[in-house]
Write an enzyme that holds these catalytic residues in place. Structure first.
Site, short mmCIF file in Angstrom:
data_model
loop_
_atom_site.label_atom_id
_atom_site.label_comp_id
_atom_site.label_asym_id
_atom_site.label_seq_id
_atom_site.Cartn_x
_atom_site.Cartn_y
_atom_site.Cartn_z
N TYR A 154 10.03 -0.78 12.97
CA TYR A 154 11.02 -1.89 13.18
C TYR A 154 11.39 -2.37 11.82
O TYR A 154 10.51 -2.72 10.80
CB TYR A 154 10.56 -2.90 14.04
CG TYR A 154 11.61 -3.91 14.05
CD1 TYR A 154 12.77 -3.70 14.79
CD2 TYR A 154 11.12 -5.34 13.79
CE1 TYR A 154 13.72 -4.98 14.92
CE2 TYR A 154 12.07 -6.23 13.92
CZ TYR A 154 13.10 -6.33 14.80
OH TYR A 154 14.05 -7.19 14.95
N ASP A 256 9.18 -1.05 3.15
CA ASP A 256 9.65 -2.15 3.85
C ASP A 256 8.45 -2.86 4.26
O ASP A 256 7.53 -2.80 4.95
CB ASP A 256 10.08 -1.85 5.41
CG ASP A 256 10.43 -2.94 6.23
OD1 ASP A 256 9.97 -4.40 5.84
OD2 ASP A 256 11.15 -3.10 7.09
N LYS A 284 8.16 -11.80 5.58
CA LYS A 284 7.26 -12.68 6.35
C LYS A 284 6.22 -13.41 5.50
O LYS A 284 5.76 -14.66 5.54
CB LYS A 284 6.37 -11.90 7.69
CG LYS A 284 7.50 -11.50 8.41
CD LYS A 284 6.83 -10.91 9.72
CE LYS A 284 7.70 -10.37 10.66
NZ LYS A 284 7.84 -10.46 11.92
C1 LIG Z 1 8.53 -4.33 9.07
C2 LIG Z 1 9.64 -5.35 9.27
N1 LIG Z 1 10.92 -5.31 8.83
C3 LIG Z 1 11.90 -6.15 9.11
C4 LIG Z 1 11.72 -6.84 9.96
C5 LIG Z 1 12.92 -7.81 10.39
O1 LIG Z 1 12.60 -9.18 9.59
P1 LIG Z 1 13.27 -10.51 10.17
O2 LIG Z 1 12.81 -10.69 11.71
O3 LIG Z 1 13.01 -11.51 9.12
O4 LIG Z 1 14.67 -10.23 10.39
C6 LIG Z 1 10.52 -6.95 10.69
C7 LIG Z 1 10.33 -8.21 11.56
O5 LIG Z 1 9.48 -8.04 12.45
C8 LIG Z 1 9.51 -6.33 10.60
O6 LIG Z 1 8.31 -6.17 11.09
#
Ligand SMILES: Cc1ncc(COP(=O)(O)O)c(C=O)c1O
Length: 453
Positions: A154, A256, A284
């Protein structure tokens, strides 16, 4: 214990608030992962407050928290230093100016000092934004169109990438050649043409794609540890292979690190595994619970944003709350936090849970790295999304979740989510969790007998 899960007496106020919320908020919640349809049945649990490693709900039930807001509360709830820094900044400075402030330089320098691959960095507001910009930078830098993403990961909710997170295998194509499956009907189908979906942990599959489409592949985007299908660790040599193959085919490697950043190590998973991606997205772990994210990387790629060739915008990007929280959080992580202690406690819980499963001959494992992992109920090793979709027992996980919740231990009800340990978890909480897990697994063994698969 009987099936006391969410007994009306225990969750009376949450149930009432859910009724009220649904009248004005679709599904009664402000994000998909909190919805009843994401596992919080019969209704989400409404929070009263959190402190350190503890969350208390509106009915007064207290939990040891391994949900941690799905990751941001790496320092625990209401970390004192971060809270103070934010309040002080709002009171003495303000919040949004549409002009730069000096602390932004300090924050960018601190991120670049912490994360090995980052020369320069832009502050944004969420992981989704950071990913969007990373993709835009990669496509501009390479002059190519396609992006390889992995099934089961994700990368945020933008139309360009919200594909094949957890697709129904009936429509997801062959194992080695998955087809792109949009999150839902509102995602324009033509956007799928700019993605190539690949199985994770399979270098041959990537090599095959790059040999066939290499001239049109701008980037591979991956979580260095797959934290969006439970927790799946990269096989030895896999990340190195991705680095080598992208370099050979002139594509960028985007890590990511929204979940792994500042959590696996101060420098993220890239520091722990010794891999240098071209671009990195952080979120996060960065702001101690405040909404702040970053996209950074190699200077010559990031320089595309220096003259406006690539626009990285945002009214709230670099606002003083985001900057103050991230700076204080990084100061704590760099100078006060002990990653050794975090790992020691996390490993003690992970190994303790695995031992409890083994003692009861429950087919399962606890898989992850340091403070992020998941309990898999399966007798098959999970290497990618399809293994999880086929072999991980959601029904057993559900019982485990209910029994732990009843005993005051909180994590996400979805078996493809994670358990997070924070710097605020102490040995007492780990001990208490293991004791409660022992009871919960005894209850699971009894209840599992009544299950038919
Ligand atoms: C690996 C990863 N990338 C991107 C995101 C998206 O981040 P945000 O919720 O701050 O938009 C998440 C959210 O859970 C994530 O786990």
């Amino acid at each position: 214990m009987t099936e006391s899960f969410l007994s009306p007496d225990r969750y009376r106020r949450s149930a009432a608030l859910f009724e009220a919320a649904q009248r004005v908020i679709p599904a009664g919640v402000n994000s998909t992962a909190r919805a009843a349809f994401s596992g919080w049945t019969p209704h989400p649990i409404f929070v009263d407050h959190g402190t350190g490693a503890t969350v208390v709900d509106v009915d007064g039930n207290e939990y040891i928290d391994y949900l941690l807001g799905l990751g941001p509360m790496l320092l625990g709830h209401r970390p004192e230093g971060v809270t103070r820094a934010v309040i002080e900044r709002i009171q003495s400075v303000g919040t949004v100016f549409a002009m730069p402030t000096e602390l932004e330089i300090e924050l960018a320098s601190a991120i670049a000092a912490a994360v090995p691959s980052i020369d320069t960095v832009r502050i944004v507001n969420s992981g989704t934004e950071g990913v969007l910009y990373a993709l835009r930078l990669a496509r501009t830098y390479t002059g190519r169109r396609k992006v390889i993403r992995f099934e089961g990961q994700y990368h945020g909710f933008a139309d360009a990438i919200y594909w094949s997170k957890h697709p129904d295998l009936a429509v997801a194509g062959p194992d080695r050649h998955p087809v792109a499956v949009a999150q839902g009907p509102g995602v324009p189908t033509e956007m799928g043409d700019s993605l190539i979906i690949a199985p994770w942990n399979d270098l041959d599959a990537i090599e095959e794609i790059l040999v066939q489409h290499g001239d049109d592949v701008a980037a591979i985007i991956t979580e260095p540890i797959m934290c969006n299908t439970g927790c799946i660790v990269p096989e030895p040599g896999y990340l190195e292979g991705l680095r080598e193959l992208t370099t050979r085919h002139g594509a960028l490697l985007i890590f990511d690190e929204v979940i792994t950043g500042f959590r696996i190590a101060l420098g993220g998973a890239q520091a722990a595994y010794g891999i240098t991606p071209d671009l990195t997205v952080l979120a996060k772990g960065l702001g101690g619970g405040f909404p702040v994210a970053a996209v950074g990387g190699r200077r010559e790629v990031m320089d595309l944003a220096a003259d406006g060739t690539v626009s990285i915008a945002g009214t709230y990007s670099g606002n003083t709350i985001a900057v103050a929280s991230a700076l204080e959080s990084l100061r704590f992580l760099s100078h006060e936090a002990s990653y050794d202690d975090l790992y020691r406690r996390s490993n003690r819980l992970r190994e303790g849970l695995a031992a409890l499963l083994a003692e009861r001959s429950i087919a399962g494992d606890v898989v992850g790295v340091g403070p992020v992992y998941q309990v898999w109920f399966t007798d098959v090793e999970i290497h990618n999304y399809r293994d999880a979709a086929r072999h991980a027992r959601a029904d057993l996980f559900r019982i485990w979740w209910e029994e732990m919740l009843d005993r005051g231990v909180l994590f996400h009800p979805g078996h493809l989510e994670n358990l997070f340990v924070s710097f605020a978890h102490r040995d007492e909480e780990i001990d208490a969790t293991l004791e409660r897990a022992s009871d919960a697994l005894d209850a699971l063994v009894l209840r599992a007998r009544t299950l038919t698969r």
